[in-house]
Design a protein around this motif. Sequence first.
Motif, PDB file in Angstrom:
ATOM      1  N   TRP A  49      10.754   4.352   0.846  1.00 50.81           N
ATOM      2  CA  TRP A  49      11.247   5.796   0.325  1.00 50.81           C
ATOM      3  C   TRP A  49      11.902   6.680   1.408  1.00 50.81           C
ATOM      4  O   TRP A  49      12.950   7.193   1.129  1.00 50.81           O
ATOM      5  CB  TRP A  49       9.891   6.563  -0.197  1.00 50.81           C
ATOM      6  CG  TRP A  49      10.014   6.793  -1.555  1.00 50.81           C
ATOM      7  CD1 TRP A  49       8.881   6.086  -2.592  1.00 50.81           C
ATOM      8  CD2 TRP A  49      10.921   7.292  -2.718  1.00 50.81           C
ATOM      9  NE1 TRP A  49       9.344   6.347  -3.692  1.00 50.81           N
ATOM     10  CE2 TRP A  49      10.648   7.058  -4.016  1.00 50.81           C
ATOM     11  CE3 TRP A  49      12.185   7.833  -2.370  1.00 50.81           C
ATOM     12  CZ2 TRP A  49      11.553   7.256  -4.918  1.00 50.81           C
ATOM     13  CZ3 TRP A  49      12.870   8.221  -3.442  1.00 50.81           C
ATOM     14  CH2 TRP A  49      12.679   8.077  -4.792  1.00 50.81           C
ATOM     15  N   ALA A  50      11.254   6.424   2.963  1.00 49.80           N
ATOM     16  CA  ALA A  50      11.847   7.302   3.771  1.00 49.80           C
ATOM     17  C   ALA A  50      13.231   6.735   4.058  1.00 49.80           C
ATOM     18  O   ALA A  50      13.917   7.747   4.663  1.00 49.80           O
ATOM     19  CB  ALA A  50      10.888   7.240   5.063  1.00 49.80           C
ATOM     20  N   THR A  51      13.667   5.659   3.685  1.00 52.32           N
ATOM     21  CA  THR A  51      14.911   5.203   4.049  1.00 52.32           C
ATOM     22  C   THR A  51      15.852   5.491   3.196  1.00 52.32           C
ATOM     23  O   THR A  51      16.978   5.180   3.123  1.00 52.32           O
ATOM     24  CB  THR A  51      14.943   3.725   4.289  1.00 52.32           C
ATOM     25  OG1 THR A  51      14.723   2.859   3.033  1.00 52.32           O
ATOM     26  CG2 THR A  51      13.916   3.058   5.287  1.00 52.32           C
ATOM     27  N   ILE A  52      15.276   6.138   1.878  1.00 57.25           N
ATOM     28  CA  ILE A  52      16.369   6.560   0.611  1.00 57.25           C
ATOM     29  C   ILE A  52      16.341   8.069   0.830  1.00 57.25           C
ATOM     30  O   ILE A  52      17.370   8.573   0.413  1.00 57.25           O
ATOM     31  CB  ILE A  52      15.768   6.134  -0.411  1.00 57.25           C
ATOM     32  CG1 ILE A  52      15.405   4.481  -0.374  1.00 57.25           C
ATOM     33  CG2 ILE A  52      16.609   6.463  -1.632  1.00 57.25           C
ATOM     34  CD1 ILE A  52      14.737   4.238  -1.740  1.00 57.25           C
ATOM     35  N   ILE A  70      -0.108   2.380  -7.745  1.00 54.75           N
ATOM     36  CA  ILE A  70       0.766   2.447  -6.882  1.00 54.75           C
ATOM     37  C   ILE A  70       1.745   3.805  -7.429  1.00 54.75           C
ATOM     38  O   ILE A  70       2.259   3.452  -8.522  1.00 54.75           O
ATOM     39  CB  ILE A  70       1.807   1.431  -6.560  1.00 54.75           C
ATOM     40  CG1 ILE A  70       0.625   0.360  -5.855  1.00 54.75           C
ATOM     41  CG2 ILE A  70       2.997   1.679  -5.657  1.00 54.75           C
ATOM     42  CD1 ILE A  70       0.311   0.883  -4.578  1.00 54.75           C
ATOM     43  N   ASN A  71       1.997   4.727  -6.663  1.00 49.59           N
ATOM     44  CA  ASN A  71       3.040   5.712  -7.042  1.00 49.59           C
ATOM     45  C   ASN A  71       4.292   5.665  -6.420  1.00 49.59           C
ATOM     46  O   ASN A  71       4.248   5.699  -5.181  1.00 49.59           O
ATOM     47  CB  ASN A  71       2.427   7.157  -6.399  1.00 49.59           C
ATOM     48  CG  ASN A  71       3.302   8.449  -7.060  1.00 49.59           C
ATOM     49  OD1 ASN A  71       4.292   8.063  -7.544  1.00 49.59           O
ATOM     50  ND2 ASN A  71       2.918   9.570  -6.789  1.00 49.59           N
ATOM     51  N   GLY A  88       6.484   7.568  -4.055  1.00 47.08           N
ATOM     52  CA  GLY A  88       6.157   7.847  -2.545  1.00 47.08           C
ATOM     53  C   GLY A  88       4.680   8.452  -2.431  1.00 47.08           C
ATOM     54  O   GLY A  88       3.881   8.632  -3.476  1.00 47.08           O
ATOM     55  N   ASP A  89       4.391   8.643  -1.085  1.00 48.98           N
ATOM     56  CA  ASP A  89       2.950   8.995  -0.803  1.00 48.98           C
ATOM     57  C   ASP A  89       2.927  10.642  -1.066  1.00 48.98           C
ATOM     58  O   ASP A  89       2.254  11.278  -0.264  1.00 48.98           O
ATOM     59  CB  ASP A  89       2.632   8.846   0.586  1.00 48.98           C
ATOM     60  CG  ASP A  89       1.279   8.767   0.978  1.00 48.98           C
ATOM     61  OD1 ASP A  89       0.248   8.861  -0.180  1.00 48.98           O
ATOM     62  OD2 ASP A  89       0.617   8.904   2.114  1.00 48.98           O
ATOM     63  N   VAL A  90       3.481  11.162  -2.296  1.00 44.32           N
ATOM     64  CA  VAL A  90       3.500  12.434  -2.580  1.00 44.32           C
ATOM     65  C   VAL A  90       3.237  12.569  -4.137  1.00 44.32           C
ATOM     66  O   VAL A  90       3.668  11.525  -4.730  1.00 44.32           O
ATOM     67  CB  VAL A  90       4.761  13.346  -2.104  1.00 44.32           C
ATOM     68  CG1 VAL A  90       4.418  13.399  -0.449  1.00 44.32           C
ATOM     69  CG2 VAL A  90       5.850  12.382  -2.177  1.00 44.32           C
ATOM     70  N   ASP A  91       2.422  13.442  -4.471  1.00 44.00           N
ATOM     71  CA  ASP A  91       2.668  13.736  -5.969  1.00 44.00           C
ATOM     72  C   ASP A  91       3.654  14.846  -6.231  1.00 44.00           C
ATOM     73  O   ASP A  91       4.449  15.475  -5.330  1.00 44.00           O
ATOM     74  CB  ASP A  91       1.208  14.136  -6.506  1.00 44.00           C
ATOM     75  CG  ASP A  91       0.712  15.479  -6.081  1.00 44.00           C
ATOM     76  OD1 ASP A  91       1.770  16.247  -5.389  1.00 44.00           O
ATOM     77  OD2 ASP A  91      -0.386  15.789  -6.172  1.00 44.00           O
ATOM     78  N   ASP A 126       0.885  -1.344  -0.023  1.00 45.41           N
ATOM     79  CA  ASP A 126       0.172   0.013   0.079  1.00 45.41           C
ATOM     80  C   ASP A 126       1.005   1.282  -0.085  1.00 45.41           C
ATOM     81  O   ASP A 126       2.041   1.084   0.120  1.00 45.41           O
ATOM     82  CB  ASP A 126      -0.934  -0.144   1.201  1.00 45.41           C
ATOM     83  CG  ASP A 126      -0.388  -0.049   2.466  1.00 45.41           C
ATOM     84  OD1 ASP A 126       0.785   0.650   2.732  1.00 45.41           O
ATOM     85  OD2 ASP A 126      -0.799  -0.424   3.476  1.00 45.41           O
ATOM     86  N   LYS A 127       0.130   2.524  -0.050  1.00 46.57           N
ATOM     87  CA  LYS A 127       1.077   3.623  -0.390  1.00 46.57           C
ATOM     88  C   LYS A 127       1.820   4.044   1.077  1.00 46.57           C
ATOM     89  O   LYS A 127       2.963   4.431   0.839  1.00 46.57           O
ATOM     90  CB  LYS A 127      -0.063   4.746  -0.528  1.00 46.57           C
ATOM     91  CG  LYS A 127      -0.665   4.850  -1.654  1.00 46.57           C
ATOM     92  CD  LYS A 127      -1.335   6.244  -2.017  1.00 46.57           C
ATOM     93  CE  LYS A 127      -1.721   6.183  -3.358  1.00 46.57           C
ATOM     94  NZ  LYS A 127      -2.387   7.398  -3.509  1.00 46.57           N
TER      95      LYS A 127
END
Length: 611
Positions: free
Chosen positions: A527-530, A578-579, A582-585, A519-520
Amino acid sequence: MDCSQRGLASQNYVSITVVRTCSYLPRLSNQSHHTPSSSFHSGQIDPSLSTTASSSHQTGASASGSLQHPTVDCLFRVLPPLEVLHDLIDVYFARVQNQPYSFFHERSFREKLALNSLPEFLIFAVLASALRFSSNPYYGESQSEAIKLYASESWKLIVSVWFGPESDPDIHICQAMTLLSIIDFTAGRPHPGWLKIGLSIRIAQDLRLMMEPSQDLEFWEQEERRRVFWSIYILDKLCSCGRARPAALADVHCFVQLPCDEISFRKGESKKTPTLEQAFSATESPSEDTSDLALVVLTSSVLGRCAQHSIHQNLRGESSLPPWDSKSLFATIYSFLLHLETNFELGNGARELIQQSCRVDDQIDMQLAGPIIFSRALFRTSLCVLHHPLLLHQQSRKSGTKVPPSFWGRAMQTCRENACSISELLQEVQSVGCQPTFSFMGYCVTLAASIHTLYSHNGDVMAQKKASEYLEADKAFLELLSHQWKNGEWMLRILEKLVKQSTLSPQLITATPDWGAFDKDQLETIWATIDYNTMSEAPKEHKAPLPAAFRPTWDAFKNLGDSSVNVPTVTQPDQSGINLYGDVDYFDAMAFTRMSPFASFFDGGGTSFGG
């Protein structure tokens, strides 16, 4: 209120009044007269300020048994007693200088400090940078508060000295501004930190620090100017390891030679070194005069290229080619990394080199060891970013091409091997007595640990065991790091959140993952670990909400993305929804919806530093 309570209150009031009067009346007087010789403008240290602050501290402590908050607030808005100040300067050069940023020639800095010829805003910035590593009893349990107030006072003085009369900047402004940007960025305030980095870059360019300095300057002063520029360059590249955080300094505009070796710098000896272009040249033989600090510059440069290509996903021209294409930007960056490994032996361990060249009086000199450790950490981190499965999947999905299995297998092996090498480097340098608690080491270790989680449920039992051991060691390091750097705490929290969803990890390291299983929120955790910006941003529960009157609305900006305006957004070619960005556009990643008002950078918001 009885007589004793009234007496106590009176004593505290007198203490606060004395500190405030001694601190601010001279500055008000200096500002009104604008005398060049005043301590406010010349940066002279008035011993009376330190003495008064010290006596006030003792009065408040003895009267009440503990420091009262108003007294602390006043106490840390003036310079500390001279013995405390000099202790912090010792800490700065032992724990901050060359780890990885090199802003000062130590002997000259100390001489200027003794002559009261350093500006006060620079001294405050240096003290704020050193204090997190200090155990001086003068600060007691108020260390974090002292860091905030020292940094805040430095910023106020910079604004008064530079922005007020619009005077020309000098290298001291550049040094202090960059130190404050690091404090801000690592304390959960990436937006003002990011802006201060931008100001530092423009000041450095205005001072022409990217060019060779005048030969009329002393050798140590020439080299100090070079090192200030390259330190800003390194910071610019490191902070670009986050979405919508592109580097501002272009390599083609950097003409100054790379930093010389530390011993020559300390002695004030002239040393000819290659430029950035010459160091990366495939036609020129590697220079023997490439110092360890110069290697930090080179590896930072390559890491910046990895971030631009893999994290920022600027897929244009050769960047649009799939990574397995020999003409792709991926292949070009990888060739730069191979060049560094071949010419400068960055793939080798650090223990022997530290033992041979960094011992002074039977102790490790971290000014010498720091660049050795950090250059190797950045080299491995670059390879991890370039071969990270999430980032490679994103490139493949955007190009709409299928990943060749042989390429994928080699990429995952390279990613895993270099994550292991980061963890091994950490254990290796700790075994010889080094504690590499540089702020960006947290990013390197978090990235490596996140890759270990991908293999924690792997079918290979030995791989699982190794990944688990490295993961625990990396978490222990982040726990240690969090004692000095606030964002270390958030890195550890992000990593623990990733560990909880590690059963999904085997999906990510396959060439054809089932994106429907994520899920997102789960993808955003990866993504937060990158993303270094996400690691350095305080979690929502740590943020104090702005008053309603000061909350900006960005509807006008967000509405630019309607059907009447063609605004690029990050979308995927399939229908999974799924983007991978990350959870941002795209707009939110550009920080329009989260950016602090620019005015707050100068009015209050920019002075609320974390510790």
